[in-house]
Design an enzyme around this catalytic site. Structure first.
Site, short mmCIF file in Angstrom:
data_model
loop_
_atom_site.label_atom_id
_atom_site.label_comp_id
_atom_site.label_asym_id
_atom_site.label_seq_id
_atom_site.Cartn_x
_atom_site.Cartn_y
_atom_site.Cartn_z
N VAL A 127 -26.59 -24.36 13.26
CA VAL A 127 -25.52 -23.66 13.97
C VAL A 127 -25.24 -24.37 15.29
O VAL A 127 -26.17 -24.69 16.03
CB VAL A 127 -25.91 -22.19 14.29
N ILE A 131 -26.03 -28.00 20.04
CA ILE A 131 -26.15 -27.00 21.10
C ILE A 131 -27.45 -26.20 20.94
O ILE A 131 -27.69 -25.68 19.86
CB ILE A 131 -24.98 -25.99 21.08
N GLY A 182 -11.37 -38.11 11.07
CA GLY A 182 -12.69 -37.87 10.49
C GLY A 182 -13.29 -36.54 10.91
O GLY A 182 -14.47 -36.27 10.65
N LYS A 200 -22.54 -19.69 9.36
CA LYS A 200 -23.23 -19.77 10.66
C LYS A 200 -23.39 -18.40 11.30
O LYS A 200 -24.41 -18.11 11.91
CB LYS A 200 -22.47 -20.73 11.57
#
Lengths: 405, 405
Positions: A127, A131, A182, A200
């Site tokens: 997830v 981060i 991309g 998520k």
């Protein structure tokens, strides 16, 4: 020396190898020992790659090598990723994954297995890419009851929405540009339909509330129907239009959804632009905290994968404890229309219709747009109440957007 | 049962007791054991408080009680906070603190002591209040070289600057309002002069680069001289004016400062308003990540304190390893004028003077203001180069603001 194996030498697997190589010394200093990639499992050969000699094609070699303590599952997809993860855990190896599909579908079983075998199943990279969010929720926020988690969980859709806002682009053109760069895949359904974000949000919900919902049952609306009208409405209300994954508990029941929302500028999520992700956690003692960064990409995702590897390697005898989740059953889920928030109803019609709608909601905020439609802001009420109030007007809405305050 | 003692029953100490009481069951489920406050050390009596019977006045009772495994130093100030922390560590107890003054001044010694004694010295609450930042830097970012850390580290000054921006208030009036609301102390020097932020940036720098600088030697400028002119300049350049603590390494040397900076809206720090804090970490693999939340306040700060307590309590036999820092010596520090950034020079003068300045910097961005002054944006250059270029013009600057891109 801590021996590890990487399953899948694609973007994330290759990134993990790169991080482990580039920052080898630094990582060894954290672990108190060197991390060594013993095997890389892939269908392809990588004879020109510096690690090409580690490439094998038979998973059993890894499974039967007691030296391998940590398996990095970087394959993507459900199978054989799940099967290999399970086999590795069963044979007493810790597993690190970036695979939200596997975590959101098989997390209950794999975490239980990790516990039984005294190993770890870590998934920080599943997830928010790189981060820090999974571990902070489990450690830094452990003194709190989590009240809600909301966020921009998919960089592709956020890139598209940012492009539509900044350049007035249409969805299809913004998608094409994302594909060219991309950021979006040739088949972009998992991103633009919100499926990726739904996976998520079930993982974040399970971390917050201990129950893992089947992502297929999460009410999910993607961004394919977003038009310039949505952007115009958002702008007029001083909000950003964002694809939001949200979870909270209502009377002990799980309420999660993925859908485009209006986010006022007072909410830090509103300022997350481009391919970045941002996650807001609402907790009883800390209040709101917010985590922002690269939600995808080779090295950022690998950064989180290797951080998980370090946590296990530095304490191999007693690897980090993982949470235990229950599978959420139908009775654990709150109906989506119990969600309470302000809403914007966008309706075709004249001032007279608007007055009727204002009266029905006891609202006083309406905005009129070229093209003969208006947008009305309701007070914070449940979806059920909102539907009831709106039904009374006899009007029909072009679309409705929840406000994430 | 894990026995703990709280030193200082003020805002944070009281908050820690409240969090431990309110979320007792949840916390016990994380620790696998109940946490019990055995003693509260304070000069005062709290006979009407539910925990009043735990209040004692003699630190030696705590020190000599082998049942007490964790000491929460919530006293503030250097002494006796440092002395008690040291004594507790020496007697084999782990210490949790929110005291940035002690960590930034005595961190090297106390961490070394914790290592020698096989206990923990944890200080998540010392920077950013309740925001997870210390532990994420040590765990989630452990696969990265940290390149720089920047942030709004003081809620009081950020409240004042936000008030000045939003309401056009003068510094003195905004300060009075902050004092009225309890955000600023009667003697606000530590906040408004940047001293508090300087202590915090040395802690972040030590986490990032392993060297702890004496906060008194950090080049520090507060916000007492900020006027409406600063706000006007910030607005014209589309920036927020923020008191920034920043640290990075230049050629292996530490460069840290605290000073008001212009922050463009592309930097998430620019959106942090009011009493909130926000910290941006630049890392080689992850890129930029950002951590936001309540930088002060009773329960948010206590949330971080209790999270530290949980980390120790869940693994009492082998409490979390702490970093080891070196004391930064003069030769470890880079001169402040080696800092490279864009800068805004604000100068009294006419268009002709502005042209001279533009030429000196090879810049093409200048803004003119009522009152006969202009503001010129330089390219990214070092302070030394900037000073040299500006000296050539023969002009004198009203003030110069760095841009935190």
């Amino acid at each position: 020396m801590v021996e590890i194996a990487i399953l899948g030498f694609g973007v994330v697997g290759g990134g993990a190898a790169e991080v482990l190589t580039e920052n080898k010394k630094l990582i060894a200093s954290h672990c108190g020992d060197e991390i060594h990639i013993k095997y890389i499992l892939d269908l392809r050969e990588f004879s020109d790659h510096p690690l090409g000699d580690r490439v094998i094609h038979d998973f059993d070699i890894i499974l039967q090598d007691p030296e391998v303590k940590i398996v990095l599952e970087m394959m993507g997809g459900s199978h054989p990723a799940y099967d290999y993860s399970k086999a590795a855990l069963l044979s007493g190896k810790s597993v690190v994954t970036s695979n939200k599909e596997v975590v959101s579908t098989f997390g209950v079983e794999l975490l239980q297995l990790a516990k039984e075998k005294g190993v770890s199943y870590l998934f920080e990279a599943s997830v928010g890419g790189g981060i820090p969010i999974i571990r902070p929720m489990q450690t830094d926020l452990s003194s709190n009851k989590i009240l809600a988690v909301s966020g921009i969980l998919n960089g592709t859709t956020n890139y598209i929405l940012t492009k539509m806002k900044d350049e007035g682009a249409e969805f299809s053109d913004a998608l094409k540009e994302a594909q060219r760069l991309g950021y979006a895949e040739a088949n972009p359904a998992a991103d633009v339909e919100g499926i990726d974000a739904a996976r998520k949000i079930t993982i974040l919900a399970a971390l917050a509330f201990g129950k893992l919902q089947d992502p297929k049952t999460v009410p999910t609306t993607g961004i394919t129907k977003i038009t310039k009208e949505h952007s115009a409405v958002a702008e007029r209300f001083g909000c950003a239009l964002k694809l939001i994954g949200h979870t909270e508990e209502i009377d002990g029941k799980l309420l999660s959804f993925v859908q485009p929302c209006l986010v006022p500028s007072s909410n830090p999520i509103s300022h997350v632009d481009g391919v970045f992700n941002g996650i807001l956690v609402d907790a009883d003692m800390l209040g709101r905290s917010f985590f922002y960064g690269a939600g995808a990409g080779k090295l950022p995702t690998a950064s989180a994968v290797v951080a998980d590897v370090i946590q296990i390697a530095k304490s191999l005898q007693k690897p980090p404890k993982c949470p235990i989740w229950k599978a959420a059953e139908a009775r654990d889920l709150a109906p989506i229309d119990s969600y309470v928030c302000r809403r914007v109803y966008v309706v075709e019609g004249c001032h007279k219709c608007a007055e009727k709608a204002l009266a029905a909601f006891g609202s006083n905020r309406v905005e009129f747009f070229d093209g003969g439609f208006f947008a009305l802001l309701t007070p914070a009420i449940s979806g059920e109440e909102a539907d009831k109030a709106f039904a009374k007007t006899g009007l029909s809405a072009k679309f409705v957007l929840p406000v994430l305050d």
